[in-house]
Design an enzyme around this catalytic site. Structure first.
Site, mmCIF file in Angstrom:
data_model
loop_
_atom_site.group_PDB
_atom_site.id
_atom_site.type_symbol
_atom_site.label_atom_id
_atom_site.label_comp_id
_atom_site.label_asym_id
_atom_site.label_seq_id
_atom_site.Cartn_x
_atom_site.Cartn_y
_atom_site.Cartn_z
ATOM 1 N N PHE B 42 0.848 -1.188 0.000
ATOM 2 C CA PHE B 42 0.000 0.000 0.000
ATOM 3 C C PHE B 42 0.887 1.242 0.000
ATOM 4 C CE2 PHE B 42 -2.321 -3.471 1.931
ATOM 5 C CZ PHE B 42 -3.540 -3.415 1.269
ATOM 6 N N VAL B 80 2.635 -1.905 4.238
ATOM 7 C CA VAL B 80 2.235 -0.502 4.114
ATOM 8 C C VAL B 80 3.487 0.359 4.155
ATOM 9 C CG1 VAL B 80 0.812 1.331 5.119
ATOM 10 C CG2 VAL B 80 0.108 -1.065 5.362
ATOM 11 N N CYS B 81 3.617 1.250 3.181
ATOM 12 C CA CYS B 81 4.795 2.135 3.163
ATOM 13 C C CYS B 81 4.781 3.011 4.412
ATOM 14 C CB CYS B 81 4.797 3.004 1.916
ATOM 15 S SG CYS B 81 6.150 4.202 1.898
ATOM 16 N N VAL B 82 5.834 2.928 5.184
ATOM 17 C CA VAL B 82 5.853 3.609 6.483
ATOM 18 C C VAL B 82 5.829 5.128 6.336
ATOM 19 C CG1 VAL B 82 8.387 3.529 6.698
ATOM 20 C CG2 VAL B 82 6.962 3.610 8.755
ATOM 21 N N SER B 85 2.349 6.289 4.975
ATOM 22 C CA SER B 85 1.287 6.144 5.969
ATOM 23 C C SER B 85 1.440 7.168 7.091
ATOM 24 C CB SER B 85 1.260 4.719 6.534
ATOM 25 O OG SER B 85 2.479 4.396 7.147
#
Lengths: 140, 134
Positions: B42, B80-82, B85
């Protein structure tokens, strides 16, 4: 000092001999204006992450994306970081194969002669060739 | 049998686009054909899919729970791309530790994992992996 001369930086694509041929690479195509969305920076960060783990990245400015190459951006007026200045870091992160949509530059009167990084002006056909030859393509 | 794996990038939020629904449908279709989904990644606004705080109306699609169902059925990694996000307020427990004075509730938790972009590109390094960006 040819390395920094506009003649050296701004080359035309040779239709018959893309030096990328046969080489595995990820193509990242950036298609948005510099401040309308986060997409230009998302593309830049993706390119940096890819080269960081040793992948070869080919970066393509296409369509509205060439507006990111407008030199005199006054990002401070909208309290943003200057996208053009951030793009100048591409070669520092080993993104050396940079292609620019020639027709879009003409449409938007973008002058690429003064860009500080090596790049190649390409037409739609060449962009298609680059994308077709890519191992993976990401569009932002 | 083919060794082909798919890695899926979801880049749109659940209610601004049908993109996440299409990605989920693709995952089920590929798994039904015995392909492996090596991860769903994501990125950009797609990180909103991972927010526990999504509260659609009861008769609307809830992508958060739909992704959980995919994970529970097939253990597909949900990454999820830190940085994407964090920018959008989708925060893991680990991330909010440094911000406990202003944030007291994480909304990103397992099976979703906050990872760097490199996790996505490492998967692409595998020549059998096909990336699909939605």
């Amino acid at each position: 000092m040819m390395a920094n001369s506009p003649e050296h930086n701004n080359t035309e694509a040779d239709h018959t001999s893309f030096h990328l041929s046969g080489e595995k690479y990820i193509a990242i195509k950036t298609t948005h204006t510099p401040y309308s969305t986060s997409a230009p920076i998302d593309a830049l960060e993706a390119a940096m992450a890819a080269t960081n783990i040793g992948l070869k990245v080919v970066y393509i400015f296409s369509g509205l994306g060439v507006l990111q190459l407008q030199v005199e951006q006054q990002a401070q007026l909208i309290k943003h970081k200057n996208t053009f200045k951030r793009l100048m870091a591409l070669p520092l992160f080993d993104v050396d194969d940079i292609y620019i949509d020639k027709q879009a530059c003409e449409n938007f009167a973008i002058n690429t002669q003064t860009l500080d990084f090596d790049h190649t002006m390409v037409g739609i056909d060449e962009i298609e060739m680059i994308l077709n030859s890519a191992h993976q393509v990401l569009v932002f | 049998m083919s060794n082909t794996q798919f890695t899926i990038m979801v880049s749109k939020s659940p209610f601004d686009s049908r993109n996440a629904e299409q990605a989920l449908a693709f995952c089920y279709a590929a798994i039904a054909q015995n392909f492996v989904i090596s991860q769903v990644f994501f990125y950009q606004s797609g990180v909103h899919n991972a927010s526990q705080l999504l509260q659609p109306a009861s008769d609307e699609i809830n992508m958060y729970t739909n992704w959980l169902e995919l994970y529970n059925a097939h253990q597909v990694p949900l990454n999820v791309c830190v940085s994407a996000s964090a920018r959008r307020g989708v925060l893991s427990e680990d991330f909010i530790e440094g911000y406990s004075d202003i944030v007291n509730h994480a909304n990103l938790s397992a099976p979703f994992s906050a990872v760097g972009l490199s996790a996505y590109f490492e998967a692409l390094n595998n020549s059998d992996t096909i990336s699909i960006q939605l």
